[in-house]
Design an enzyme around this catalytic site. Structure first.
Site, PDB file in Angstrom:
ATOM      1  N   HIS A 154      65.846  11.155  24.363  1.00 51.81           N
ATOM      2  CA  HIS A 154      64.432  10.851  25.141  1.00 51.81           C
ATOM      3  C   HIS A 154      65.058  11.480  26.826  1.00 51.81           C
ATOM      4  O   HIS A 154      64.562  12.348  27.395  1.00 51.81           O
ATOM      5  CB  HIS A 154      63.838  10.041  24.172  1.00 51.81           C
ATOM      6  CG  HIS A 154      62.467  10.997  25.385  1.00 51.81           C
ATOM      7  ND1 HIS A 154      61.266  11.080  24.305  1.00 51.81           N
ATOM      8  CD2 HIS A 154      61.345  10.409  26.139  1.00 51.81           C
ATOM      9  CE1 HIS A 154      60.085  11.120  25.453  1.00 51.81           C
ATOM     10  NE2 HIS A 154      60.227  10.483  26.597  1.00 51.81           N
ATOM     11  N   GLU A 155      65.121  10.112  27.227  1.00 52.68           N
ATOM     12  CA  GLU A 155      65.956  10.551  28.998  1.00 52.68           C
ATOM     13  C   GLU A 155      66.413  10.885  29.079  1.00 52.68           C
ATOM     14  O   GLU A 155      66.545  11.575  30.291  1.00 52.68           O
ATOM     15  CB  GLU A 155      66.064   9.017  28.702  1.00 52.68           C
ATOM     16  CG  GLU A 155      64.761   7.228  28.399  1.00 52.68           C
ATOM     17  CD  GLU A 155      63.720   7.621  28.765  1.00 52.68           C
ATOM     18  OE1 GLU A 155      63.016   8.481  29.571  1.00 52.68           O
ATOM     19  OE2 GLU A 155      62.303   7.055  27.867  1.00 52.68           O
TER      20      GLU A 155
HETATM   21 ZN    ZN Z   1      59.144  11.053  27.492  1.00 50.44          ZN
END
Ligand code: ZN
Length: 505
Positions: free
Chosen positions: A267-268
């Site tokens: 995600h990051e």
């Molecule tokens: Zn996010």
């Protein structure tokens, strides 16, 4: 002063402000990662000095004069050329910042600082009553903020504008209505399915040092440049792009749950690749900055879910994962693992929700925060309204406010209008992925099976990253995908994937 000279001076000032903000970002990252506890007071002084310096630079009346000198000139006749886009977005930021009375800015900062501290304790003690007066104060101040900056039709529009410029509550309502109408029954069908994944395989022993090596390898594979970034550990994971050549991401490792760190890193990394893909030459100006919160979130969700929770991704990575964790996964085949990471079930907590139920959590918050802002709902009635609506959407009873209306930090920091950007991210991600597959051909899944993500990354760079704020989110989506944002691509994706996994639909 000619329009050209005025524009050059605006750009110089914007870049200087970009440097100030990147200093604050570097100090903020250090605060969350390596700063010794006793440094907290000095860090507070450093950050508040930089914040007031940035505010001064942004609201300097000279900026208003320069903007006026450029606006209406030949230079900005095309609103999507470099100068046109920069001036349009600098005007937006300048107006917003200067329309807010300093006394209101100060009061908002004081009240939200206190509200965050009180909220944290209230959540721990499951004591909504202690948080209620401060939440009431926050809502009142956000109404004043909306009135000060101005809006059309609905105060909520003024607040969305901070996160998703150009998007209106009417558009969001239509998106959410279309989404929830199909999503709620799909989630109920999945919940009732007799075929269930064995999620206990994800809760075995996953040594942290190995998780770290594996997650970093995946981040590199999808395209994170470790020569221009770092991955560190924090209590609350985030991505902070300082500027060209330096983007920091963080995660949190849980030795007894595989998903937390791994999908957090994907995600990051999605956020970070957006930051790393912004045009460095435009750093500090709107053309060098991300388009909107929703578009930013689309980049993280695309890599985390569309790619990272897909079968082709694991066709490549699962044999490697098994080698990394031979004890935990010796008796787990790829099908079992893949089903487990795609577990869908109604649950109480937003941040732990799967990709299907997640948006129902957002729909609930979107409804309630509109009602709070308009006055249709009082802060006293919030817990009751939350619990009732939650049960209708999820079929679950909320046992206490800590796992109900107290679970998120957002309202305490004044982030009314923020939640919808998470769902926008999911919807944009699905629509972008469809468009990328259409443009690049079915062979994209074969790329993923080989662990090759270069063509997808390049497509995102061309259609999203390189544009910065040249286009507003809606227009960026239309250009990248050929259509305005719709919930349909996301719904089709869910139906296809979970229909097959759970044997429903
Ligand atoms: Zn996010």
């Amino acid at each position: 002063m000619t329009a050209n000279e005025a524009y050059a001076e605006l750009v110089r000032r914007a870049k200087e402000l970009g440097v100030v903000n990147s200093c604050a970002a570097a100090l903020g990252w250090d605060h969350q990662t390596y700063m010794p506890p006793k440094g907290v007071v000095l860090r507070g002084e450093q950050l508040s000095f930089l914040a007031s310096l940035a505010h001064q630079k942004l609201t300097d009346p000279k900026v208003g004069e320069l903007l006026s000198a450029v606006e209406g000139s030949e230079l900005v006749r095309d609103p999507e050329c470099d100068a046109g886009a920069n001036v349009r977005e600098l005007r937006r930021a300048y107006d917003r910042a200067t329309k807010l009375p300093p006394a209101l800015v100060e009061e908002l900062s004081r009240v939200t600082t206190e509200a965050q501290q009180v909220w944290e304790l209230a959540k721990k003690k499951n004591d909504y009553a202690s948080f209620r007066p401060l939440l009431g104060r926050v809502v009142e101040l956000k109404r004043q903020e909306a009135d000060a900056v101005g809006y059309q039709h609905h105060r909520y529009n003024a607040l969305i504008e901070e996160y998703e410029p150009g998007t209106t509550v009417a558009e969001l309502k239509a998106l959410f209505a279309g989404l929830t109408a199909e999503l709620a029954p799909l989630v109920q069908k999945i919940a009732a399915a007799t075929k269930r994944p064995d999620t206990t395989v994800l809760a075995r022993e996953f040594p942290i040092d190995r998780q770290k090596v594996f997650a970093e390898a995946a981040a590199v594979a999808i395209g994170f440049d470790f020569g221009a970034g770092r991955l560190d550990t924090t209590a609350h994971p985030f991505c902070s792009g300082f500027g060209p050549g330096d983007c920091r991401i963080t995660t949190r490792y849980n030795p007894h749950f595989f998903n937390e760190a791994f999908f957090g890193v994907l995600h990051e990394t999605g956020h970070a690749m957006y930051e790393q893909g912004l045009p460095a030459a435009h750093f500090g100006t709107p053309l060098g900055a991300a388009c909107s919160f929703g578009i930013h979130e689309s980049q993280s969700r695309l890599w985390e879910n569309q790619v990272g929770r897909g079968r082709p991704f694991w066709d490549h990575f699962y044999p490697r994962l098994r080698q990394t964790f031979p004890t935990a996964l010796a008796d787990v085949d790829a099908d079992t693992f893949f089903f487990a990471i795609n577990d869908v079930r109604p649950s109480l907590i937003r941040v732990e929700a799967d990709e299907a139920t997640y948006n129902l959590h957002i729909a609930l918050r979107f409804e309630l925060e509109q009602a709070l802002l308009s006055g249709d709902l009082t802060v006293a009635d919030l817990p009751g309204a939350w619990n009732e609506r939650f049960e209708a959407l999820f079929g679950l009873k909320v046992p206490d406010d800590a796992r109900g209306c107290l679970q998120d930090i957002h309202w305490s920091f004044g982030g009314i209008g923020y939640f919808p950007t998470y769902t926008l991210g999911n919807l944009y991600a699905a629509q972008l992925m469809d468009a990328a597959k259409r443009d690049l051909g079915a062979g994209l899944d074969d790329d993923f099976r080989r662990g090759d993500y270069r063509r997808l990354k390049h497509w995102l760079g061309m259609h999203i990253h390189q544009h910065g704020q040249r286009f507003r989110a809606g227009e960026l989506c239309r250009r990248a995908t050929g259509a305005p944002l719709s919930p349909q691509p996301f719904l089709s994706y869910l139906n296809e994937k979970f229909g097959a996994l759970y044997g429903v639909c």
